[in-house]
Design a protein around this motif. Structure first.
Motif: not given
Length: 552
Positions: A265-294
Motif C-alpha cells: 500500500k505504501a509503495l503504491a501510494a508514495r513511490a510516484d510511479g518510480k522504481d522503488a523497493a522496501v523491506v521489513a525485517l525482525r530485529v531479533d532473528n532476521g526474519r523477513i516480514l515484508a518485501l515489496a517492489n515497484s
C-alpha cells in the motif's frame, strides 16, 4: 529508470526479469569457478599462423594474460576487477554485475580458446560461457574478447556489449522468464495463511520461486527482448519439462500479512510511479516480514538490487569510527560546504554546519565531515568492519536469490572518501541495509531469511554495547532533530537514517531511508527520488503508521 530490470539507478544494460508462475526449489550450486585459457604450445597452428608465419603476428602473451584475468574476475564475481581490465571500467562493471544478477546466474564457467591477431593489432580471444541459471539449468554459448594495446603499452579488453553475449546490444537485452506450472506447492505466510500474487503483487515472483514442483521440476527460458518495447525477438535457452505430478505440502514463509499489505500500500501510494523497493525485517532473528517492489512484477530489487546505499551507510562508517575510538558524538567535527579529495564533495543542497559536533554531522548527514575522518580508518577497515560485525559480503542463504552486499577495498584516496558516505563501489539494497540497521540497534547480526530451515554459514562478532547505545542515540536524534524529522509524529522511539545516493551526472539521485521501531526495521530505496527525506521517508512513514505494533 523505469526499466523493470534496472538496479542501482541505472537502466539495466544486460537483462530484465519477468516471472510467470513457476515452481522452484533447487538451491544454488556451490560448484567451483572454472576458467581455462586454451592457449597451448600448438596454439599458433590453431590460429592459422603455421611454422613460417611472421613472428610479429603472434598474439602478445600479455594480451592473452589480460583476457585470462578478465574471465577469472568475471567468473569469480569480482566485477570491479573485471571492469578495470577494460577500456570502460564503470560501464563494464555495471553490465557484468546486472547481467549476472538479473539472470540469476550463479558461478559461471568461462573457457577460453586460442587467441588470434588481426592486421590492425587487435587480439581476439574466443571463449565458451557456461552460465548456471539459478534453479533451472546451464545456459551455454560462445563469445569473444577483443583486446587493444593502449598508449601506455598495456592491454585492455576493448569494451563492447557483444562480448558479454553476441546478441546483447544497445537495442536488445535478455529477460529470464520462469514459467507457470499447472500445479505447484502452496505458499503461506508465517501464520500458515495462503499467500497470493493477486492480493500481494510484489510477492508474485517470490511465490513462484518458492512454490516448487516435485514432478517435472522448474521450467523457464532466457529470452531476447527489445529494449524499448519489451517485445520478445527470440529465445536463447529453454529449461525444464512439464511436471508429472505436483509436490506435496505447503511452503511456509516468514512473511507477515499485515506488514506485507502495508508495504504494498505504501509503495503504491508514495513511490510516484518510480522504481522503488522496501523491506521489513525482525530485529531479533532476521526474519523477513515484508518485501515489496515497484513495479511489482519482474526484478526483485528489494533483495537482489545493487545500489550505492548513500548516507544510510554512515551507520556502518560511524560504527567503524566508534569501534576505533576515533571520534565521540560530542566531538567537534566541522561540516563545510565542500571538501576536495581528488574531486569536490559537497553536502545535499551544499549545506554547512560550522563547528558542528559529530552527533550533529550524523543527524544532518554531513558528507564533508565524514569524509574528513577518512584518515581514522585503514584502507581495508571499512570492509572488514562491514563483514565482521554486519555480515556484509558474506554468503547469505535467504531462501531466495539475493545480493548480499559488497564493500571492496578503495582503489585510491578519492574512492576511500566516497566509501565513507556510501558511494564509490559500496553496494547494497533494502535487504542488506535493513540488516545493517537491525545489527546496529541490537548489536548482533542475524542472517535474513524468508523461509525456515535455511543454513547459516556466516561468522560475525557482536558489536560492543557502548557502540550500540551510541548508534541508537544518534539514530533517534535524527528523527527528533535531524533529516528524518518527518517520522517524529509516529508513536514509539523511532530511530532512522536518511540517505541520498548519487547515480550519475545525467540521472537524479536515489532516495534512501532506514528506520527501526521496537522489533522491526524497515529499509526503502526510491530510484530517482532526489533525497531520502522527500521520497523514501513517506513510504516508511506510511508503513509504520499502518502497522503500529510489533509482530509476536
Amino acid at each position: 529508470m523505469s526499466d523493470a530490470g534496472s538496479t542501482g539507478g541505472y537502466s539495466t544494460p544486460g537483462y530484465a526479469t519477468t516471472t510467470r508462475r513457476k515452481p522452484r526449489g533447487a538451491a544454488r550450486s556451490a560448484a567451483a569457478v572454472a576458467v581455462v585459457l586454451g592457449l597451448a604450445a600448438g596454439g599458433a597452428y590453431a590460429a592459422g599462423l603455421g611454422p613460417f608465419a611472421d613472428a610479429a603476428a603472434a598474439p602478445d602473451p600479455a594480451a592473452t594474460a589480460q583476457a585470462r584475468a578478465f574471465l577469472a574476475d568475471w567468473a569469480g564475481g569480482r566485477m570491479p576487477g573485471a571492469g578495470a581490465r577494460t577500456t570502460n571500467p564503470d560501464r563494464a562493471e555495471e553490465v557484468l554485475r546486472n547481467f549476472t544478477a538479473g539472470l540469476d546466474i550463479g558461478k559461471p564457467a568461462l573457457t577460453a580458446a586460442a587467441a588470434t591477431v588481426a592486421e590492425d593489432g587487435v587480439v581476439t580471444v574466443p571463449f565458451t560461457a557456461r552460465m548456471p541459471v539459478e534453479g533451472l539449468g546451464t545456459w551455454t554459448y560462445a563469445s569473444k574478447l577483443p583486446l587493444r594495446k593502449q598508449d601506455d603499452g598495456t592491454w585492455k579488453v576493448d569494451w563492447v556489449l557483444s562480448l558479454v553475449h553476441p546478441k546483447l546490444s544497445s537495442t536488445e537485452k535478455f529477460r529470464l522468464e520462469r514459467e507457470e506450472a499447472a500445479e505447484g506447492r502452496e505458499v503461506t505466510d508465517r501464520e500458515g495463511a495462503p499467500l497470493s500474487g493477486a492480493e500481494t503483487p510484489s510477492l508474485g515472483p517470490v511465490l513462484t520461486r518458492l512454490a516448487g514442483d516435485a514432478g517435472g521440476g522448474p521450467r523457464g527460458a532466457v529470452q531476447r527482448v527489445d529494449r524499448d518495447t519489451g517485445e520478445v525477438s527470440g529465445t536463447e535457452a529453454t529449461f525444464g519439462k512439464k511436471p508429472a505430478r505436483p509436490a506435496e505440502g505447503p511452503v511456509r514463509t516468514t512473511i507477515d500479512s499485515g506488514w506485507q499489505a502495508a508495504a504494498e500500500k505504501a509503495l503504491a501510494a508514495r513511490a510516484d510511479g518510480k522504481d522503488a523497493a522496501v523491506v521489513a525485517l525482525r530485529v531479533d532473528n532476521g526474519r523477513i516480514l515484508a518485501l515489496a517492489n515497484s513495479p511489482s512484477a519482474g526484478f526483485n530489487r528489494a533483495v537482489s538490487g545493487t545500489y550505492a546505499p548513500g548516507s544510510t551507510w554512515k551507520i556502518v562508517t560511524t560504527g567503524a569510527l566508534l569501534l576505533n575510538g576515533a571520534v565521540a558524538p560530542e566531538d567537534v567535527v566541522d561540516c563545510p560546504k565542500y571538501l576536495t579529495v581528488g574531486k569536490q564533495f559537497h553536502n545535499v543542497e551544499t549545506s554547512e554546519h560550522r563547528g558542528a559536533t559529530f552527533l550533529k554531522d550524523f543527524t544532518e548527514s554531513c558528507n564533508t565531515a565524514f569524509i574528513s575522518l577518512r584518515g581514522k580508518l585503514g584502507e581495508q577497515e571499512m570492509g572488514e568492519v562491514a563483514g565482521k560485525y554486519f555480515g556484509m559480503g558474506q554468503r547469505w542463504h535467504v531462501g531466495i536469490p539475493s545480493f548480499d552486499g559488497s564493500v571492496p577495498v578503495p582503489r585510491d584516496e578519492t574512492e576511500k572518501a566516497a566509501s565513507m558516505i556510501g558511494q564509490g563501489r559500496v553496494l547494497g539494497n533494502p535487504l542488506t541495509m535493513a540488516s545493517v540497521t537491525a545489527t546496529a540497534v541490537s548489536g548482533t547480526f542475524h542472517q535474513p531469511t524468508i523461509t525456515g530451515g535455511t543454513k547459516d554459514t556466516t561468522t560475525t562478532t557482536a558489536l560492543p554495547r557502548n557502540v550500540v547505545t551510541q548508534l541508537r542515540t544518534m539514530m533517534r536524534a535524527t528523527v527528533t532533530s535531524g533529516t528524518a524529522r518527518g517520522l517524529a509524529d509516529l508513536p514509539g522511539d523511532v530511530g532512522a537514517k536518511t540517505g541520498t545516493a548519487e547515480v550519475s551526472e545525467e540521472a537524479p539521485n536515489n532516495g534512501w531511508l532506514v528506520a527501526h521501531r521496537g522489533n522491526v526495521v524497515v529499509a526503502c530505496v526510491v530510484e530517482g527520488g532526489i533525497t531520502g527525506g522527500s521520497s523514501a521517508l513517506p513510504v516508511v512513514h506510511d508503513m509504520l503508521a499502518e502497522v503500529p505494533g510489533d509482530p509476536s
